[in-house]
Design a protein around this motif. Structure first.
Motif, PDB file in Angstrom:
ATOM      1  N   ALA A   1       0.610  -1.247   0.105  1.00  0.00           N
ATOM      2  CA  ALA A   1       0.060  -0.431   0.089  1.00  0.00           C
ATOM      3  C   ALA A   1       0.902   1.356   0.066  1.00  0.00           C
ATOM      4  CB  ALA A   1      -0.889   0.065   1.148  1.00  0.00           C
ATOM      5  N   PHE A   2       0.861   1.858  -0.784  1.00  0.00           N
ATOM      6  CA  PHE A   2       1.551   3.366  -1.008  1.00  0.00           C
ATOM      7  C   PHE A   2       1.198   4.557  -0.825  1.00  0.00           C
ATOM      8  CE2 PHE A   2       4.308   0.102  -3.039  1.00  0.00           C
ATOM      9  CZ  PHE A   2       5.540   0.239  -2.524  1.00  0.00           C
ATOM     10  N   THR A   3      -0.536   4.089  -0.705  1.00  0.00           N
ATOM     11  CA  THR A   3      -1.439   5.856  -0.615  1.00  0.00           C
ATOM     12  C   THR A   3      -0.641   6.925  -0.139  1.00  0.00           C
ATOM     13  OG1 THR A   3      -2.740   4.433  -0.146  1.00  0.00           O
ATOM     14  CG2 THR A   3      -3.646   5.901  -0.473  1.00  0.00           C
ATOM     15  N   ALA A   4      -0.389   6.559   1.806  1.00  0.00           N
ATOM     16  CA  ALA A   4      -0.009   7.164   2.145  1.00  0.00           C
ATOM     17  C   ALA A   4       1.877   8.342   1.690  1.00  0.00           C
ATOM     18  CB  ALA A   4       0.697   7.098   3.804  1.00  0.00           C
ATOM     19  N   GLN A   5       2.327   7.430   1.383  1.00  0.00           N
ATOM     20  CA  GLN A   5       4.102   8.180   0.813  1.00  0.00           C
ATOM     21  C   GLN A   5       3.047   8.837  -0.882  1.00  0.00           C
ATOM     22  OE1 GLN A   5       3.479   4.787   1.493  1.00  0.00           O
ATOM     23  NE2 GLN A   5       5.163   3.643   1.873  1.00  0.00           N
TER      24      GLN A   5
ATOM     25  N   THR B   1       0.681  10.019  -1.514  1.00  0.00           N
ATOM     26  CA  THR B   1      -0.099  11.472  -0.672  1.00  0.00           C
ATOM     27  C   THR B   1       0.715  13.048  -0.308  1.00  0.00           C
ATOM     28  OG1 THR B   1      -1.586  10.535   0.115  1.00  0.00           O
ATOM     29  CG2 THR B   1      -1.483  12.651   0.019  1.00  0.00           C
TER      30      THR B   1
ATOM     31  N   LEU C   1      -4.417   8.704  -7.117  1.00  0.00           N
ATOM     32  CA  LEU C   1      -4.104  10.051  -6.321  1.00  0.00           C
ATOM     33  C   LEU C   1      -3.880  11.398  -7.175  1.00  0.00           C
ATOM     34  CD1 LEU C   1      -2.799   9.688  -3.713  1.00  0.00           C
ATOM     35  CD2 LEU C   1      -4.632   9.823  -3.405  1.00  0.00           C
TER      36      LEU C   1
END
Lengths: 275, 427, 373, 296
Positions: free
Chosen positions: B238-242, B244, B273
């Protein structure tokens, strides 16, 4: 004596015939034990801690394998069929139910779910419903607490639940392992009454008890086990009158310890073992 | 009681004495290996036998220690195929110095340094050198042993610290160099990259640190601003945080230091994103399967890749021509190129060693110092050799655009690009 | 008698366990047979390395020796004291980096760095024990596993000691007085580093085995085993549970630390990732396969875990249906892994009490064949 | 704010995957008392069997997932019956190590059959996304969340309404007493493993989608990440597995971007374990575990 009783050819009689049992490779726990439970009777097995009573119960109910034990000689017959070494699920379906020492209700489940688990091998919904109603009639306390978690019941109530759970299986024979253990004397009397009720409903009872006084008060016939062997047997009334039994089994639990005459005299309430 | 014990001890003493006699052989046999150097007169006509080389059979044995099982075995196998193609070609032409055939012995290290040492011990007496050791940790674990036995290996790794180590024969530009070249290439294509904001998404590992070093150096050189450095672990999905964080930092160029396992999830998060910066990645981040995957358009649109090699279907390049011939129906990948280059380095060194008349470990190390450089048939920049401390890793990097129609999705945009900005000395 | 251990806390063979009585450690120095055993063992420590010329086999055996030491430690905690741990590689890691720090960075001699590595790991064990011991069974297993992850995280972030991600070359020297284990010479003969390391590793293993055998005969050692067999009864009997279990934890970690120190000098290059979950699980596999709560179980288990993959690899390389290296299909290593995993399953299914039990049964069988004469 | 919500959604999606894997652990531990280290193997099988169903047999995606789940469940049940059951009651360690042995075998077999090349599953979502209240959410993430909810509902319904579910609860509560009621431990254990297999397979299929990183070797290690989750939630609590999964998923995502550099590199990798230890200090049985578990 066992010889005479074995002639009883009723379909649902239990016969243990010269059974020896071992755990693992070395430990022999039962040595050529024979006994019979005729239909509609209460048969008591008495003996001190470690005499082999629970092993005998396991041999009959099919729980032996679970504990790593096996029958090395002899046979168990149920209704004439050889059921030696059959596992518990088979025995339950064949009509032999049991309660375990220490009651062992499913603490996380509700009383109702416990009864449901007890009747899980029976598929006839109507039969299950009438059984459940009968159980609630027999043990009104359980009806009151049907939706409570079983772990929250008192010791006596848990024992009643254990009975009810086993009776949900409409057994022909029920094997009760130490039902009085750890219960108050008043509750023990209730347990004895319940055993009679069970017998009267047509289910024969094999009662494993250290409390010889209680056992002999409800049993028709009794066996005494010591070091894995049947050392005495006979009608309950006969054993109750036997001076030796009175001294060693109604007096005290401890093997060879000094008898306590007072306890023997007390009959029903005396001689609660071990503890 | 004591009687038995004494007898026992006597037995030990006897056994120990016996074993010492036997040990004499075991211990001294290693000394024996060093002696044949005496017959120097014969060196002209025939090379002396060393472990891994039997002049009578005319075979030189080479070892390759790589991950033949586990998650990265697919790329490792491609490297091996690449090596084998060049060795086959050399053998076809008669072998090293026209008479010594090469035989490759492979061992699986499962990308594990401890197993690498064990694997080397297993074949050390059967090979003259290693044409590959997969993984920087594995190479580092092996160096003390290589030094003790005066042996030599070609590392399948791009750690610049190997450049000046006499135990290894470096072949590839470092990660730092590749990043520097990629950034320089972007700037050469479009002025806007001179002032773009450079960020990173790198694996939390020594690899990530190497990439960061390169980015820091080159952005300092061109005077571009730098932004956030986001990290991830090898197993992350999961790379959403990075992404973002990268997006919020207004990153315009993101250098990706991760593997093919990570790339699809990264692209998924970036697409989610709507984050479309210019990406720079190593060829290691690619898998051939991506050509038919949903991520292909994003890669085409936004990413450039660095690595060795040339236009992968350009038969005018010698190395490519040989690889394509050897691969047949198999699609060529940069991993094939990578392995092929290691094989070229190996045979170049062996030719020199044969010329000098010594295929022993010290002989090979000497040959490495006698060589000025190795060139790779148009597949990569020359490595400058000589004394270990004078060595310089290759400086040229091939820059690829992504194109699903090209072999393994890589379309060479600049072959052998070398940043005019120059490089830090220790890259 | 020690075989009772393998039944573990979960099993409840009723009267059998009770009748068997206390768990006895082989009385190492009393019967002549065990004396012969010691003598034989000591002889092997000298004979094996001097006669095995192959550095490869010596490297493999050295790995086995180190793993055996770590496993002997774990066995104290898991086998004797009944606490399941998947954290042994954490303590091994502490020992390894301590060895490099004391022996390499500070350049202390082996007589100092080896015990210091053990002490530091033991101290770490003592520090975490009170927390870990609030937990049982799978809970402890997974919590101890978290030690491994935390250890790698910490090690990565103190590069001055560990080298961080890059790891560090081990400079600690294995010299004991006049004996240099890295370049041993005996009576004018010089030996290889691997031969020297074998001497060192397996000698330490022998010492550790003696140590554990003796600990288990002390009051504290018996208390550990009592706490495993009958948790509640032991408490009633006056065994101070917490202290006993902390003791076990400290001993286990300390021995793990010593194993780590030897691992470091054997490997010559260590990095935080060396001491990962796979290593921790391997130690557990070793003691269970060898035989829990038995003295020599960990040694047999380590031989199994260390040698089986190597031997299978030798064999599988020559099988006709194997794919060529570099091509697709089943690789030699995959086959090795399949056989290795299957053997673990097979052994545990056939004899959950481990190799020691199989050995014991074989010797009983042999003796019973001989006895009629 | 939007940024935090975006990260939260990402955390929930990855937490759901952890929850699916953790549920697989929990159902086996709860019903059989065994910590099943082979759970990662089921993730691998699920991934590759879905690939096989999709690419070789041409099944629609969902059917391929269902077929893969059923096949993995069958394989899991067979493994339980043949090699795990014989040691299941022999203490704590032999069964754990038997599952360890299996965990070594499965990925190696998978590598032999499907190679270690990356492959593409061709899932229905690809990189599609939807906008919800200012957030953009990947369709695949929505699918993961929905699947987890559906699986959880099926799970609860199974335990609440089915005879087998009741039997499994009874067996989990007291295996010997359950056997005494005629509840066969063989059936219970096989069912638990089959469920674990199916759960692992579904998780594997979702991890093998484009957004999850594609079909690739090494997926078995994803199961390791779920270990702190099951302790956090309570080893035997399905609800705990889900809550624990979400907590870890979200915490880990925030740890990536909201944690200062002082905490050093690799912090978000150990964050789940730190969270787990923190919870254990307060509640040694985990968030939802019952205290009895300590008596194992």
């Amino acid at each position: 004596m066992a010889e005479e009783l074995r002639d009883d050819s009723a379909a649902q009689s239990l016969a243990v015939d010269g059974v020896s049992v071992r755990y693992g490779a070395t430990t022999q726990v039962l040595d050529r034990v024979s006994l019979t439970v005729p239909p509609g009777s209460v048969v008591a097995i008495m003996g001190v801690n470690g005499a082999g009573k629970t092993t005998l119960a396991r041999t009959v109910t099919g729980m032996l394998g679970y504990h790593g034990g096996r029958v090395t000689a002899g046979a168990v017959r149920w209704g004439g069929r050889n059921v030696t070494g059959r596992p518990a699920p088979y025995m339950v379906r064949a009509g032999v139910s049991q309660t375990l020492e220490g009651r062992r209700v499913f603490a996380d489940l509700t009383v109702d779910q416990n009864l449901g688990a007890g009747g899980i091998t029976r598929r006839d919904r109507r039969e299950l419903r009438t059984r459940r109603e009968w159980m609630f009639e027999l043990f009104p306390r359980l009806a009151e607490r049907a939706q409570q978690r079983a772990g929250l019941l008192s010791g006596g109530e848990q024992q009643m639940l254990a009975f009810a759970r086993a009776l949900m299986q409409s057994p022909k024979l029920i094997v009760l392992d130490e039902p009085s253990l750890g219960l108050a004397p008043k509750i023990v009397t209730q347990v004895a009454d319940t055993i009679r009720t069970i017998r009267d409903s047509g289910t024969s009872v094999l009662l494993i008890e250290q409390n010889a006084a209680m056992a002999l008060s409800v049993a028709d016939h009794a066996y005494v086990i010591s070091h894995g062997r049947v050392t005495r047997s006979g009608p309950a009334a006969e054993l109750l009158a036997d001076p030796e039994i009175r001294t060693y089994y109604l007096g005290l639990a401890d093997d060879g310890a000094r008898p306590e005459p007072a306890a023997a005299e007390l009959g029903l309430t005396g001689g609660r073992a071990g503890a | 009681m004591s009687h038995h014990a004494r007898k026992g001890f006597a037995a030990v003493a006897a056994a120990a004495a016996l074993s010492l006699v036997a040990a004499g052989c075991a211990a001294q046999s290693s000394d024996d290996d060093d002696t044949p150097e005496g017959g120097a007169t014969a060196a002209e006509r025939e090379l002396a036998a060393v472990p891994g080389f039997d002049p009578a059979a005319g075979v030189i044995k080479i070892g390759d220690i790589l991950a033949l099982s586990g998650p990265i075995s697919a790329t490792a196998k491609e490297q091996l195929v690449g090596q084998q193609i060049w060795f086959d070609k050399v053998n076809e032409q008669g072998g090293i110095a026209g008479k010594y055939k090469i035989e490759l012995i492979t061992e699986d290290n499962q990308y594990n340094p401890q197993l690498t040492v064990q694997a080397y011990q297993k074949i050390a007496d059967e090979v003259v050198m290693l044409s590959g050791v997969l993984g920087s940790p594995s190479v580092k674990a092996l160096i003390p042993l290589l030094d003790r036995t005066d042996a030599l290996a070609v590392p399948s790794a791009q750690d610049p610290s190997f450049a000046k180590d006499p135990a290894v024969l470096p072949t590839f530009p470092s990660y730092q160099t590749n990043v520097t070249n990629a950034v320089s290439y972007l700037v050469s294509q479009d002025e806007k990259f001179k002032t773009a904001r450079y960020c990173q998404l790198v694996m939390d590992s020594d690899w990530g640190i190497a990439v960061s070093e390169g980015v820091a150096w080159v952005t300092g050189k061109i005077g571009a601003p730098t932004g956030t450095i986001q990290k991830f672990a090898a197993l992350d999905t999961a790379f959403t945080a990075q992404i973002t964080a990268l997006k919020n930092d207004n990153c315009e160029v993101v250098v990706f230091g991760g593997a093919a396992n990570n790339l699809p999830s990264v692209v998924a998060a970036a697409t989610q994103l709507d984050f479309q910066p210019q990406w720079i990645a190593e060829f290691i981040a690619l898998a051939t399967a991506f050509k038919t995957s949903d991520i292909a358009p994003y890669l085409t649109e936004n990413m450039i890749f660095t690595g060795p090699g040339a236009k992968l279907d350009d038969e005018s390049v010698e190395g490519i021509r040989n690889l394509l011939a050897g691969l047949g129906d198999t699609e060529i990948t940069v991993q094939h190129v990578y392995g092929y280059m290691q094989a070229v380095a190996t045979t170049t060194l062996l030719e020199k060693a044969v010329e000098l008349g010594d295929l022993s470990g010290p002989g090979l190390r000497r040959a490495a110092t006698e060589l000025d450089s190795i060139s790779f048939q148009g597949l990569g920049g020359d490595v400058t050799l000589g004394e270990p401390e004078e060595r310089v890793l290759p400086r040229a990097t091939t820059i690829y655009h992504y194109n699903p129609a090209a072999p393994s999705g890589l379309e060479a945009a600049a072959v052998g690009y070398q940043a005019p900005e120059g490089f830090d000395d220790h890259f | 008698m020690t075989s009772e251990a393998a039944a573990g806390p979960g099993a409840s063979a009723p009267s059998a366990a009770g009748a068997a009585g206390g768990i006895l450690v082989p009385r190492l120095t009393q019967s002549w047979r065990s004396r012969l055993f010691i003598v034989l063992g000591l002889a092997l420590i000298v004979i094996v390395p001097t006669n095995v010329g192959s550095t490869y086999w010596l490297t493999v055996l050295n790995g086995v020796g180190v793993a055996a030491i770590a496993a002997v430690g774990l066995n104290v905690l898991t086998g004797y004291a009944g606490q399941l741990s998947l954290g042994q590689s954490f303590f091994v890691g502490i020992g390894a980096f301590s060895a490099q720090y004391f022996g390499g960075s500070l350049d202390l001699p082996m007589v100092l760095w080896l015990p210091l590595a053990g002490l530091l790991a033991a101290a770490a064990g003592g520090a975490v024990a009170p927390f870990a011991l609030r937990l049982r069974g799978p809970y402890l297993a997974i919590v101890s596993l978290s030690l491994v992850f935390l250890g790698i995280y910490i090690a990565r972030n103190i590069p001055s000691v560990t080298g961080g991600y890059n790891g560090t070359v081990v400079e600690a020297t294995a010299t004991l007085g006049p004996i240099d284990f890295e370049r041993p010479t005996i009576g004018g003969l010089s030996f290889s580093r691997e031969q020297g390391m074998f001497l060192l590793t397996w000698s330490v293993l022998a010492v550790v085995l003696l140590l554990v055998a003796n600990i288990m005969r002390t009051r504290a050692g018996r208390a550990m085993q009592a706490s495993r067999d009958h948790d509640i009864a032991a408490e009633v009997l006056g065994v101070r549970m917490l202290r006993t279990q902390v003791n076990a934890f400290v001993v286990a970690s300390g021995i793990g630390g010593i194993a780590g120190a030897l691992l470091a000098v054997n490997l010559e290059y260590i990095r935080p990732e060396n001491f990962d979950v796979a290593l921790a699980v391997q130690y557990l596999a070793i003691i269970v396969i060898g035989g829990l709560g038995t003295l020599f179980g960990p040694v047999l288990g380590a031989l199994f875990v260390g040698l089986v993959p190597v031997l299978v690899d030798e064999i599988s390389g020559s099988l006709p249906f194997m794919s060529e290296a570099g091509s697709d299909g089943l690789s030699t290593t995959d086959l090795t892994l399949i056989l290795y995993g299957s053997l673990i399953v097979l052994f545990l299914t056939l004899e959950p009490r481990g190799l020691v039990q199989i050995l014991r049964r074989t010797s009983v069988w042999l003796r019973s064949r001989r006895s009629p004469r | 704010m939007t940024e935090n919500l975006q990260i939260l959604v990402g955390g929930i999606a990855s937490g759901c995957l952890l929850a699916l894997i953790a549920l697989g652990f929990v159902v086996v531990t709860k019903s059989t008392g065994v910590l099943n280290l082979a759970q990662g193997g089921f993730v691998v099988l699920g991934c590759y069997l879905t690939y096989e169903g999709r690419q070789s047999w041409g099944l629609p995606f969902w059917l391929a997932v269902v077929v893969a789940a059923i096949l993995t469940a069958l394989i899991a049940a067979i493994i339980e019956a043949t090699v795990v059951h014989p040691v299941a009651l022999r203490g704590l360690y032999p069964p754990i190590l038997v599952t360890f042995g299996i965990s070594i075998v499965i990925p190696a077999v998978a590598a032999g059959i499907w190679t270690t090349y990356q492959l593409t599953l061709d899932d229905p979502w690809g990189l599609d996304k939807v906008g919800v209240a200012g957030l953009t959410i990947a369709q695949r993430d929505i699918a993961v969340i929905v699947v987890t909810l559906v699986v959880l509902a099926l799970f609860l319904a199974f335990f609440r309404f089915s005879r087998l579910g009741l039997a499994m609860q009874a067996a989990a509560s007291d295996p010997e007493a359950a056997l005494a009621q005629g509840i066969s431990d063989r059936v219970i254990h096989m069912t638990a493993w089959a469920m674990a297999g199916a759960l692992g397979a579904v998780a594997g299929a979702l991890l093998a989608t484009t957004g999850g990183g594609g079909v690739r070797p090494g997926l078995e290690t994803q199961a390791l990440i779920a270990l702190p989750v099951i302790i956090l939630g309570g080893l035997t609590s399905p609800a705990g597995a889900v809550v624990g999964g979400l907590l870890v998923g979200v915490a880990q995502q925030f740890a990536v971007v909201r944690v200062p550099d002082v905490l050093g590199s690799g912090f978000h990798e150990v964050a789940p374990y730190l969270l787990m230890l923190l919870v254990l200090l307060v509640r040694p049985q985990g968030l939802f575990g019952s205290a009895e578990v300590r008596r194992i």
